[in-house]
Design a protein around this motif. Sequence first.
Motif, short mmCIF file in Angstrom:
data_model
loop_
_atom_site.label_atom_id
_atom_site.label_comp_id
_atom_site.label_asym_id
_atom_site.label_seq_id
_atom_site.Cartn_x
_atom_site.Cartn_y
_atom_site.Cartn_z
N ASN A 171 0.83 -1.21 0.00
CA ASN A 171 0.00 0.00 0.00
C ASN A 171 0.86 1.26 0.00
O ASN A 171 0.56 2.22 -0.71
CB ASN A 171 -0.94 0.01 1.20
N ALA A 172 1.92 1.25 0.78
CA ALA A 172 2.84 2.39 0.80
C ALA A 172 3.48 2.57 -0.57
O ALA A 172 3.61 3.70 -1.07
CB ALA A 172 3.91 2.20 1.88
N ALA A 173 3.85 1.47 -1.20
CA ALA A 173 4.46 1.54 -2.53
C ALA A 173 3.48 2.10 -3.56
O ALA A 173 3.84 2.94 -4.38
CB ALA A 173 4.94 0.15 -2.96
N LEU A 174 2.24 1.65 -3.51
CA LEU A 174 1.23 2.16 -4.43
C LEU A 174 1.00 3.65 -4.23
O LEU A 174 0.91 4.41 -5.20
CB LEU A 174 -0.08 1.39 -4.24
N THR A 175 0.94 4.07 -2.99
CA THR A 175 0.74 5.49 -2.68
C THR A 175 1.90 6.33 -3.20
O THR A 175 1.70 7.38 -3.82
CB THR A 175 0.57 5.69 -1.17
N MET A 176 3.13 5.87 -2.95
CA MET A 176 4.30 6.63 -3.39
C MET A 176 4.46 6.60 -4.91
O MET A 176 4.87 7.59 -5.51
CB MET A 176 5.56 6.11 -2.70
N ALA A 177 4.12 5.49 -5.53
CA ALA A 177 4.19 5.41 -7.00
C ALA A 177 3.19 6.38 -7.62
O ALA A 177 3.52 7.09 -8.58
CB ALA A 177 3.90 3.98 -7.46
N ALA A 178 1.99 6.45 -7.05
CA ALA A 178 0.99 7.40 -7.56
C ALA A 178 1.48 8.84 -7.35
O ALA A 178 1.33 9.68 -8.24
CB ALA A 178 -0.34 7.17 -6.87
N LYS A 237 4.58 9.82 -7.16
CA LYS A 237 5.71 10.06 -8.08
C LYS A 237 5.22 10.48 -9.46
O LYS A 237 5.82 11.35 -10.10
CB LYS A 237 6.58 8.82 -8.18
N THR A 238 4.14 9.90 -9.91
CA THR A 238 3.63 10.21 -11.25
C THR A 238 3.06 11.62 -11.34
O THR A 238 2.87 12.12 -12.45
CB THR A 238 2.56 9.20 -11.70
N THR A 239 2.84 12.28 -10.21
CA THR A 239 2.31 13.64 -10.24
C THR A 239 3.40 14.68 -10.42
O THR A 239 3.10 15.84 -10.71
CB THR A 239 1.50 13.99 -8.97
N PHE A 240 4.65 14.29 -10.22
CA PHE A 240 5.77 15.22 -10.36
C PHE A 240 6.36 15.14 -11.75
O PHE A 240 6.51 14.06 -12.31
CB PHE A 240 6.87 14.93 -9.33
#
Length: 159
Positions: free
Chosen positions: A145-152, A154-157
Motif C-alpha cells: 500500500n505504501a508503494a502504491l501510494t508513493m508510486a501514484a 511520483k507520477t504527479t511530479f
Amino acid sequence: MSRDAPSPSVAVIDGSTFRVGIVAACYNETLVNALLARVTERLCAAGVAEGAIHTVRVPGSHEVPWAAAELAREPGTTVVIALGVLIGGDTNHHEMVGQSVSHALQQVALAHRVPVINGVVVTDTLAQARARCTGRINRGAEFANAALTMAALKTTFKR
C-alpha cells in the motif's frame, strides 16, 4: 513498528502503469517469502501486472540496499520495495543491521529519485516476526500500500 497502520487510501489507486522492483533477502526465508507473497498479492489486486514486477533475491538484509539501488536505476521503475526479516538474538546485531539498512535505503531513494519502501522487519523475537509476516499483522500488504501510494505520488511530479 506501530500496530496503528495508516488507513488504506490506496483502494482507488490503479497500479496498471506502475513498474515495481522488489528485493527480498533469503535469510529467514520462510518469513520473507510470506512477506513477498503478501506484497505481490496486494500489488496485483491494485492492477500491477505480474510482468511489471521485477523481483530479485539477495543473501541477507545487509545486501538489500545495493540491489534496491540497482532496481531503482532500471529505466521506468516507479517504486522499489525492500524486504527482509531481522530477529534479535543474544546481541543487538539485528538493531544495528536494521538501522544501517534503513539509512542506506533512504539514500537510495534520494540518490535515484525513486521511492523505496523499507519493508525490512526488525523484531526482538521469532513470535513477533511471525505475527508480522505470516500472522494477523499484514505488514506485506502495508508495504505494498505504501508503494502504491508513493508510486501514484511520483507520477504527479514532472522531472
